[in-house]
Design a protein around this motif. Structure first.
Motif, short mmCIF file in Angstrom:
data_model
loop_
_atom_site.label_atom_id
_atom_site.label_comp_id
_atom_site.label_asym_id
_atom_site.label_seq_id
_atom_site.Cartn_x
_atom_site.Cartn_y
_atom_site.Cartn_z
N GLY A 162 0.71 -1.35 0.01
CA GLY A 162 0.07 0.01 0.00
C GLY A 162 0.97 1.41 0.09
N ALA A 163 1.87 1.18 -0.65
CA ALA A 163 2.90 2.25 -0.65
C ALA A 163 2.46 3.39 -1.44
CB ALA A 163 4.44 1.76 -0.97
N ALA A 164 3.14 4.63 -1.04
CA ALA A 164 2.85 5.83 -2.10
C ALA A 164 3.86 5.73 -3.19
CB ALA A 164 3.05 7.16 -1.36
N ALA A 165 5.12 5.09 -2.81
CA ALA A 165 6.25 4.97 -3.76
C ALA A 165 6.87 3.94 -3.30
CB ALA A 165 7.19 6.35 -3.66
N THR A 166 7.72 3.07 -4.50
CA THR A 166 8.41 1.64 -4.14
C THR A 166 9.38 2.09 -4.95
OG1 THR A 166 6.55 0.53 -3.83
CG2 THR A 166 8.61 -0.54 -4.23
N VAL A 167 10.72 1.73 -4.63
CA VAL A 167 12.04 2.04 -5.11
C VAL A 167 12.71 0.71 -5.71
CG1 VAL A 167 14.23 3.12 -5.05
CG2 VAL A 167 12.48 4.10 -3.74
N LEU A 168 12.96 0.60 -6.59
CA LEU A 168 13.70 -0.68 -7.15
C LEU A 168 15.39 -0.40 -6.74
CD1 LEU A 168 13.32 -3.23 -8.80
CD2 LEU A 168 14.50 -2.03 -10.84
N THR A 169 15.67 -1.39 -6.12
CA THR A 169 17.33 -1.36 -5.57
C THR A 169 18.12 -2.60 -5.92
OG1 THR A 169 16.96 -2.29 -3.41
CG2 THR A 169 16.51 -0.06 -3.71
N GLY A 170 19.09 -2.56 -5.72
CA GLY A 170 20.38 -3.63 -5.83
C GLY A 170 21.40 -3.60 -5.11
#
Length: 466
Positions: free
Chosen positions: A122-130
């Protein structure tokens, strides 16, 4: 719920030192931006907006009809780029994915997992990471105890403890569309560079008490971006290794994988052997049980089952099953070759159809021609297809025999079950079942050698006396 994608492709790409837009440079046979767009499409994203700027006309021409375009006339940061697309998404519910156009290794699976996590949290934003071994120069992902993202810290602003974090920002984000639109209105350029940063949206949403999540890819290579030719080569090598592994796992033998070059969209059947130095490019399809190479280039062509191609170049053509080609054959675009055809050494075929079981063993040129089934084209045969102004076609029927060193001067038709004598120049049509002879009758002059040598001796003696 609509899922949109914004692809950032407005940068100048100056480090590529190229007249071609950076995102159009090919990686394993496909422009790098198309890899990303294909992954988005496979992940179920149907509306894709590409932000263009410098050399944007090139991107428009390459992707016309596939995506929507917006212009960023001035490059004032990633946030500013997204602002140009924001009017297209106003008052919409749903999710917006934001990616950089120079990240061709991101897979549809990773995009799907990013979207799934975004919904679940239910996020406002989700970041792709590594997670990388050497995070120097990248923004660090600082997480809270619950795994949510507290902030993204750039290298220059990171404390010693933060610099030790190996999880980095991949510059790919998933936003609630309405939350993104609201946050963009609050982004300022109050920084040393005078630019609007997309990462500021993450901070804004976090300060508003909204959740920011992160999905870490399994393979950090996916998040590599391309800024110069060195990185282009590095990314291409990574993708080529994945492509080769895929084919080997599916029953293809690569005798020397490191010297075999296979583009991303190539299809190869099981039990085919690819020998060293071979290049399979474009949309080529290779059947099962074939032998390809060594040192063979096949581009945008179809090769049927059980075929052999040795040390040859085949371009934009179709071949049946059980064909035998090479070594050193050259088949040019627009050719269709039926089953069990032999195209031997130093044979060139161009824009021609070759019937089943026909043999062109060596040293011949067949251009703009239609050759029937079971015909033999002798060594040194030439279809004379160009009169200096226009191309003309040659037609050779079934089960015919064209003798060595024959010229077939187009337009001309040679019928079925015919014979053409060696050394002939054929300018008129040859009917079915006929023998065509078009050469001077042989003349023999007895004692010619002795007479010639006598004249030469006499001529030499005169020069000496002179």
């Amino acid at each position: 719920m609509s899922i949109n994608a914004i692809v950032l492709a407005a940068g100048q790409g100056t480090r590529m030192k190229s007249q071609r837009h950076k995102v159009l440079h090919p990686v394993c046979g496909k422009p790098m931006v198309r890899h990303l767009l294909d992954a988005q499409k496979a992940a179920g994203i149907t509306r894709r907006i590409v932000v263009i700027g410098s050399m944007g006309e090139q991107v428009q021409a390459a992707l016309q009809g596939e995506v929507e375009f917006v212009w960023q006339k001035e490059q004032l940061g990633t946030g500013h780029a997204v602002m140009q697309a924001a009017p297209l998404l106003e008052n919409q519910d749903g999710i917006t994915l934001i990616c950089s156009g120079d990240t061709p290794l991101i897979t549809s699976e990773s995009i799907t997992k990013l979207l799934e996590l975004h919904r679940e949290q239910g996020a406002a934003a989700t970041v792709l990471t590594g997670i990388v071994d050497n995070p120097f120069g990248y923004g660090r992902i600082i997480r809270g105890e619950d795994g949510s993202v507290l902030r993204i810290v750039e290298e220059k602003d990171a404390s010693p403890d933060e610099k030790s974090v190996r999880e980095i920002n991949a510059s790919t984000y998933c936003f609630d569309t309405r939350s993104l639109a609201q946050a963009l209105k609050m982004v300022t350029n109050n920084n040393a560079q005078g630019e609007y940063y997309l990462t500021d949206c993450i901070d804004i949403l976090r300060r508003q008490g909204k959740k920011v999540a992160a999905h870490c890819v399994d393979d950090a290579d996916e998040i590599l971006n391309i800024n110069d030719r060195v990185q282009l080569a590095m990314v291409e090598n990574i993708l080529r290794d994945k492509i080769r592994l895929h084919h080997m796992q599916n029953g293809v033998t690569l005798v020397d994988p490191s010297s075999t070059y296979i583009d991303i969209d190539i299809q190869i059947g099981a039990d085919t052997i690819i020998y060293p130095g071979s290049m399979l490019t474009g949309s080529t399809v290779i059947g099962s049980g074939c032998e390809i190479g060594p040192h063979t280039r096949i581009q945008n062509s179809i090769i049927g089952d059980g075929s052999v191609v040795m040390q040859s170049v085949l371009l934009d053509s179709t071949f049946g099953s059980g064909v035998n080609i090479g070594p050193f054959a050259y088949v040019r675009p627009g050719s269709t070759v039926a089953d069990k055809v032999k195209i031997g050494d130093f044979v060139e075929i161009k824009n021609s159809t070759i019937g089943e079981g026909t043999k062109i063993p060596h040293l011949a040129y067949v251009g703009d021609a239609d050759v029937g089934n079971g015909t033999n084209i002798g060594c040194g045969t030439i279809t004379v297809n160009f009169d200096g102004m226009a191309k003309h076609r040659t037609v050779v029927g079934d089960n015919s025999f064209i003798g060595c060193n024959t010229n077939l001067v187009a337009p001309v038709t040679v019928g079925n079950d015919t014979y053409v004598a060696a050394g002939s120049t054929i300018t008129d049509n040859v009917p079915d079942g006929a023998l065509a002879i078009a050469r001077e009758r042989q003349v023999i002059k007895e004692g010619y050698t002795a007479k010639l040598e006598a004249r030469l001796r006499e001529r030499g003696s005169k020069k000496v006396r002179g």
